[in-house]
Design a protein around this motif. Structure first.
Motif, short mmCIF file in Angstrom:
data_model
loop_
_atom_site.label_atom_id
_atom_site.label_comp_id
_atom_site.label_asym_id
_atom_site.label_seq_id
_atom_site.Cartn_x
_atom_site.Cartn_y
_atom_site.Cartn_z
N VAL A 123 -60.14 11.80 35.26
CA VAL A 123 -61.24 12.73 35.43
C VAL A 123 -62.55 11.97 35.30
N SER A 124 -63.57 12.50 35.96
CA SER A 124 -64.90 11.91 35.91
C SER A 124 -65.90 13.03 35.66
N VAL A 125 -66.89 12.74 34.85
CA VAL A 125 -67.95 13.70 34.56
C VAL A 125 -69.25 13.18 35.16
N VAL A 126 -69.83 13.97 36.04
CA VAL A 126 -71.12 13.63 36.64
C VAL A 126 -72.06 14.79 36.36
N GLY A 127 -73.14 14.52 35.65
CA GLY A 127 -73.99 15.62 35.20
C GLY A 127 -73.22 16.44 34.19
N ASN A 128 -73.07 17.73 34.48
CA ASN A 128 -72.26 18.58 33.62
C ASN A 128 -71.04 19.13 34.36
N VAL A 129 -70.60 18.39 35.38
CA VAL A 129 -69.42 18.80 36.16
C VAL A 129 -68.30 17.79 35.97
N THR A 130 -67.09 18.30 35.72
CA THR A 130 -65.91 17.45 35.56
C THR A 130 -65.09 17.48 36.84
N SER A 132 -61.63 15.99 39.07
CA SER A 132 -60.42 15.19 39.23
C SER A 132 -60.66 14.23 40.39
N LYS A 133 -59.72 13.32 40.65
CA LYS A 133 -59.91 12.38 41.75
C LYS A 133 -60.11 13.08 43.09
N PRO A 134 -59.25 14.06 43.46
CA PRO A 134 -59.48 14.75 44.73
C PRO A 134 -60.81 15.50 44.75
N GLU A 135 -61.18 16.09 43.62
CA GLU A 135 -62.43 16.85 43.56
C GLU A 135 -63.65 15.95 43.72
N ARG A 136 -63.61 14.77 43.13
CA ARG A 136 -64.78 13.90 43.27
C ARG A 136 -64.87 13.35 44.69
N SER A 137 -63.73 13.16 45.36
CA SER A 137 -63.78 12.75 46.78
C SER A 137 -64.44 13.84 47.62
N MET A 138 -64.09 15.09 47.33
CA MET A 138 -64.72 16.20 48.05
C MET A 138 -66.20 16.30 47.71
N ALA A 139 -66.56 16.02 46.47
CA ALA A 139 -67.97 16.06 46.08
C ALA A 139 -68.78 15.02 46.85
#
Length: 395
Positions: A123-130, A132-139
């Motif tokens: 998991v990765s936290v950017v700002g105040n959003v956590t 997952s790997k697929p989610e950060r790719s979509m971000a």
């Protein structure tokens, strides 16, 4: 009775014995000191790479490169001190024709449970959003589309993807185009060229008379200024590539512009077909990462009249290759990368158009977009990128 002379000679011998006993110490001591220094130096060298290569989960802001160069962005922290982007981003160029950005993207779903994700490094936290790997790719994909929407609001984004992919797109300027193929990690770069060719074939078949230009890019770029003007400024090219002064990899495949006329699409398709052939016959061992770039360079350099010395100067030029008029644009403006900001590019040019967050700098792309959302200020955001881009991050 012992004479005084005897005592004096005895003391003299004793002094010499003491001196002789100290000789080995005097000889060995400097060597011991050298060994200690060497040991400390070696340990420091061994420790330095681990510290230097550590990927961080937060931004590191250092003084921005480019001081002393009048054509470079000057920053004080995250505040831009000189003017950037003199062109109006919202003025439509390309003689009124549309421009679409095209990228290949797929998500590799992770079946790990949420509990396992939280207890791992996935998991990765950017700002105040956590994420997952697929989610950060979509971000990252959504940030890519948002940057285009800000800088070129009349353009659109086309995502070429595996028909099985389920993409959660938030930006309103995005269209998803499923194209069958092998989108596995090991084959993705090869599939990308195939998907580009298929997409161009679809446009040729449509043949509705409407001219729409296409810019094929990686999805980890930020368009920070209007670039559709290249189609007006350079009216005769069919396909455009970006180059840098790099002997082994002078071309970057993360930006390929195609003029939307029928001839432009046909000529670009021929070039890409040659790249695909070179890829499959010469560079399959590099298929996961650099195969497409190596194949692209081979196609360009194999042309008998091509002069590779032209890559050493950051000036646009045109060359005919395989029957196509190929425009070469400098990476310093159209494919600028943060890690090279303090290197060969000496900071960030004031008129940079595209920032490429390649490698371990996807976190910086999301942080940059969050910064822009809070400030609506591209130059200040670029100072954040310039000051933070030399560091490798956790994704």
């Amino acid at each position: 009775m012992v004479s005084r002379r005897y005592y004096r000679s005895l003391r003299s011998c004793t002094g010499w014995r003491r001196f002789l006993l100290l000789v080995p110490v005097l000889v060995v001591l400097p060597h011991l000191s050298s060994l200690v220094d060497y040991s400390s130096s070696t340990r420091a060298k061994n420790e330095a790479p681990s510290t230097r290569n550590k990927k961080l989960d937060h931004l590191v802001l250092v003084p921005a490169a480019g001081v002393g160069f009048p054509d470079r962005l000057h920053c004080q922290g995250t505040k831009a001190l000189n003017k950037t982007h003199t062109t109006n981003s919202h003025v439509s160029g390309a003689a009124g024709n549309g421009v679409s950005f095209v990228t290949v993207f797929t998500v590799y779903n992770n079946n790990t449970s949420l509990g396992d994700l939280k207890s791992s490094n996935m998991v990765s936290v950017v700002g105040n959003v956590t994420y997952s790997k697929p989610e950060r790719s979509m971000a990252v994909l959504n940030a890519f589309a948002y940057f285009i929407l800000v800088s070129m609001p009349k353009s659109s984004v086309v995502i070429l993807t595996d028909p099985a992919s389920q993409l959660s797109i938030q930006a309103s300027n995005v269209m998803v185009e499923p194209i069958p193929g092998d989108y596995s990690r090991a084959n993705l770069m090869l599939q990308r060229i195939r998907s580009y060719i298929t997409f161009l074939e679809m446009k040729l078949e449509k043949n509705d008379g409407v001219i729409n230009h296409y810019i094929f890019t990686d999805s980890d770029i930020a368009v920070v200024d209007n670039i559709e003007t290249i189609f007006d400024k350079h009216p005769n090219f069919h396909i455009a590539l970006t180059f840098r002064n790099n002997k082994d990899q002078p071309l970057n495949s993360g930006f390929i512009a195609v003029r939307g006329t029928r001839e432009g699409i046909l000529r670009a398709k021929v070039i890409l077909e040659q790249v695909l052939k070179a890829y499959k016959t010469k560079y399959m061992k590099a298929s996961r990462m650099l195969g497409d770039q190596l194949a692209l360079v081979w196609v360009v350099k194999s042309h008998p009249s091509f002069d590779a010395k032209r890559f050493t100067k950051p000036q646009a030029f045109t060359q005919e290759i395989a029957g196509a008029s190929v425009l070469f644009l400098p990476c310093a403006l159209y494919n600028w990368t943060p890690p090279e900001g303090a290197g060969q590019f000496h900071g960030m040019p004031l008129d940079v158009k595209i920032v490429h967050f390649k490698g371990s700098r996807k976190r910086l792309m999301l942080e940059a977009w969050n910064f822009h959302k809070s400030t609506s200020n591209i130059p200040d955001m670029l100072c954040l990128v310039l000051g933070s881009g030399r560091t490798k991050y956790d994704f």
